[in-house]
Design an enzyme around this catalytic site. Structure first.
Site, PDB file in Angstrom:
ATOM      1  N   LYS A 100       0.860  -1.176   0.000  1.00  0.00           N
ATOM      2  CA  LYS A 100       0.000   0.000   0.000  1.00  0.00           C
ATOM      3  C   LYS A 100       0.898   1.228   0.000  1.00  0.00           C
ATOM      4  O   LYS A 100       2.035   1.189   0.488  1.00  0.00           O
ATOM      5  CB  LYS A 100      -0.891   0.021   1.236  1.00  0.00           C
ATOM      6  CG  LYS A 100      -2.167   0.834   1.075  1.00  0.00           C
ATOM      7  CD  LYS A 100      -3.229   0.056   0.327  1.00  0.00           C
ATOM      8  CE  LYS A 100      -4.572   0.765   0.368  1.00  0.00           C
ATOM      9  NZ  LYS A 100      -5.627  -0.018  -0.297  1.00  0.00           N
ATOM     10  N   GLY A 200     -21.140   6.291   5.073  1.00  0.00           N
ATOM     11  CA  GLY A 200     -20.216   6.649   4.005  1.00  0.00           C
ATOM     12  C   GLY A 200     -20.759   6.211   2.662  1.00  0.00           C
ATOM     13  O   GLY A 200     -20.805   5.021   2.365  1.00  0.00           O
ATOM     14  N   VAL A 201     -21.175   7.168   1.844  1.00  0.00           N
ATOM     15  CA  VAL A 201     -21.758   6.837   0.535  1.00  0.00           C
ATOM     16  C   VAL A 201     -20.951   7.506  -0.581  1.00  0.00           C
ATOM     17  O   VAL A 201     -21.485   8.085  -1.512  1.00  0.00           O
ATOM     18  CB  VAL A 201     -23.249   7.222   0.454  1.00  0.00           C
ATOM     19  CG1 VAL A 201     -24.079   6.293   1.317  1.00  0.00           C
ATOM     20  CG2 VAL A 201     -23.475   8.674   0.871  1.00  0.00           C
ATOM     21  N   GLY A 202     -19.639   7.389  -0.451  1.00  0.00           N
ATOM     22  CA  GLY A 202     -18.746   7.939  -1.463  1.00  0.00           C
ATOM     23  C   GLY A 202     -18.500   6.976  -2.600  1.00  0.00           C
ATOM     24  O   GLY A 202     -19.431   6.405  -3.165  1.00  0.00           O
ATOM     25  N   LYS A 203     -17.217   6.725  -2.901  1.00  0.00           N
ATOM     26  CA  LYS A 203     -16.844   5.953  -4.082  1.00  0.00           C
ATOM     27  C   LYS A 203     -17.489   4.574  -4.101  1.00  0.00           C
ATOM     28  O   LYS A 203     -17.939   4.101  -5.137  1.00  0.00           O
ATOM     29  CB  LYS A 203     -15.323   5.808  -4.148  1.00  0.00           C
ATOM     30  CG  LYS A 203     -14.606   7.117  -4.424  1.00  0.00           C
ATOM     31  CD  LYS A 203     -13.099   6.983  -4.273  1.00  0.00           C
ATOM     32  CE  LYS A 203     -12.479   6.199  -5.393  1.00  0.00           C
ATOM     33  NZ  LYS A 203     -10.989   6.213  -5.320  1.00  0.00           N
ATOM     34  N   VAL A 204     -17.519   3.896  -2.964  1.00  0.00           N
ATOM     35  CA  VAL A 204     -18.070   2.537  -2.885  1.00  0.00           C
ATOM     36  C   VAL A 204     -19.492   2.540  -2.341  1.00  0.00           C
ATOM     37  O   VAL A 204     -20.378   1.846  -2.855  1.00  0.00           O
ATOM     38  CB  VAL A 204     -17.176   1.639  -2.009  1.00  0.00           C
ATOM     39  CG1 VAL A 204     -17.794   0.254  -1.845  1.00  0.00           C
ATOM     40  CG2 VAL A 204     -15.784   1.521  -2.611  1.00  0.00           C
ATOM     41  N   GLY A 205     -19.717   3.320  -1.292  1.00  0.00           N
ATOM     42  CA  GLY A 205     -20.990   3.276  -0.586  1.00  0.00           C
ATOM     43  C   GLY A 205     -22.198   3.545  -1.458  1.00  0.00           C
ATOM     44  O   GLY A 205     -23.241   2.902  -1.299  1.00  0.00           O
ATOM     45  N   HIS A 206     -22.084   4.466  -2.417  1.00  0.00           N
ATOM     46  CA  HIS A 206     -23.270   4.786  -3.221  1.00  0.00           C
ATOM     47  C   HIS A 206     -23.627   3.646  -4.165  1.00  0.00           C
ATOM     48  O   HIS A 206     -24.806   3.416  -4.459  1.00  0.00           O
ATOM     49  CB  HIS A 206     -23.091   6.110  -3.967  1.00  0.00           C
ATOM     50  CG  HIS A 206     -22.333   6.043  -5.245  1.00  0.00           C
ATOM     51  ND1 HIS A 206     -20.961   5.990  -5.285  1.00  0.00           N
ATOM     52  CD2 HIS A 206     -22.752   6.019  -6.541  1.00  0.00           C
ATOM     53  CE1 HIS A 206     -20.566   5.960  -6.547  1.00  0.00           C
ATOM     54  NE2 HIS A 206     -21.629   5.954  -7.322  1.00  0.00           N
TER      55      HIS A 206
END
Length: 385
Positions: A100, A200-206
């Site tokens: 990472k 959290g509804v950003g890149k993955v959550g949405h």
């Protein structure tokens, strides 16, 4: 041999002990193979590349661009995330190790072409020991810029032969893990009629919200970004929005899905989930357990925890497929198997009398140990080792 490279900075007291520490029982532990501190004065780049393990192959893991409070905090994050990638790639059945990287700075203010290309040159200097991809604060377009300086990059745009947005299969994989959790807890692989809270509804959550709505779940969401919330509201006006995570934990949930940054499951959160009667925790965030012992607390409270690095591996499956020429359907079929692996982990946990997180660690460590042992078989024309 472990190699710690530094440029312009020196490890703070105690840093080396955290890099080199290992488990007492000889299992793959926290000890890292290589940590590289990268500094380019002209572009302002300050980055850390952490390679935890190459037992299964080159270390694959994304690059996180984040405004850390200190370089020490950034190093801790790189070490923790890279270790998680070793376990994630092992459980996903990939012939890839774990690594990472983090870039220190505000991506909205500091990110520029020169910085990304300088970072790409540091990745190239590792000659394939580390392959990078997207993570928090970095996007497909950034990978295309980084790729101008290194061949060891995935998650590129489709125009450049890449897989595109890895969040798509990350969310799909989490949904498969959640279906498996529902199967284990309620006997049916569906969230229909269940109340699911997504933090959290950003890149993955949405994307995850879309799967849940389509499956018939009642969805409650929260996010610090009004933009992210508005995007979900526009696509799914039936979704309920609450002010913050504390309100979400009080929202009478059947399933809690942490999908933001790590450390989401601490003592207070687990206590709130237990008091509210939440049955399942399954989300996309990395390193959800704030400290050792949280996994046992979840189990003791009757909460079924789907290990994060197991269920959120759809994204790395997607970008790993890109290495040999990307095929979305092939990658999606691989990500579908997260359902079966999750059920296997739950079965192993019940058989061994341990929390699912412990069962997942054991299975990942077993694969790393067994495959790395093959290096003792000398191939014709190759040196041993």
């Amino acid at each position: 041999m472990t190699d710690v490279q530094t440029s312009a900075t020196h490890p703070a007291p105690g840093v080396l002990s955290r890099i080199f520490r290992t488990e007492q029982d000889g299992a793959p532990g926290d000890g890292h193979e290589q940590v590289v501190l990268c500094h380019d004065r002209s572009s302002g780049l300050k980055a850390i590349i952490a390679i935890h393990s190459t037992a299964l192959g080159p270390a694959l893991g994304g690059t996180r661009f984040h405004q850390y409070a200190s370089e020490e905090e950034a190093l801790e994050d790189a070490l923790r995330l890279s270790r998680g990638m070793s376990y994630k790639n092992a459980l996903a059945g990939l012939d890839l190790g774990g690594g990472k990287a983090v870039i220190i700075g505000d991506p909205d203010k500091a990110k520029n072409e020169a910085m990304l290309r300088a970072y790409g040159r540091f990745v190239q200097s590792l000659r394939g020991r580390y392959i990078t991809a997207c993570d928090v604060g970095t996007y497909v377009q950034d990978m295309d810029v980084i790729a101008r300086e290194t061949e060891f990059v995935t998650g590129r745009s489709p125009e450049h032969g890449g897989a595109g947005d890895s969040s798509i299969l990350t969310a799909f994989g989490v949904f498969q893990g959640m279906r498996a959790s529902a199967q284990a807890r309620w006997g049916q692989p569906t969230l229909r009629g269940k109340r699911v809270g997504v933090a959290g509804v950003g890149k993955v959550g949405h994307y995850l919200v879309g799967h849940l709505v389509a499956d018939g779940a009642t969805v409650v969401i929260t996010d610090v970004s009004e933009t992210a919330l508005n995007r979900v509201r526009a696509a799914h006006p039936e979704v309920e929005v609450v002010a913050d995570t504390k309100a979400l934990l009080r929202a009478d949930l059947d399933v809690y899905a942490p999908c933001a940054l790590g450390g989401a499951l601490d003592d207070l959160t687990v206590g709130a989930l237990g008091a509210a009667g939440t049955s399942i925790v399954c989300g996309a965030a990395n390193n959800q357990l704030a400290h050792p012992g949280v996994e046992k607390d979840l189990a003791d409270r009757g909460i079924l925890y789907a290990p994060d690095y197991l269920v959120n591996s759809g994204g790395v499956i997607q970008v790993a497929d890109e290495i040999d020429g990307f095929n979305f359907e092939r990658a999606k079929n691989k990500a579908t198997k997260i359902f079966d692996t999750t059920l296997e982990i739950f079965t192993r946990a019940a058989t061994d009398g341990v929390p699912p997180a412990v069962a997942a660690d054991r299975l990942a460590e077993k694969r790393m140990r067994e495959i790395s042992a093959l290096r003792t078989i000398l191939l014709p024309g190759a040196r041993k080792g």
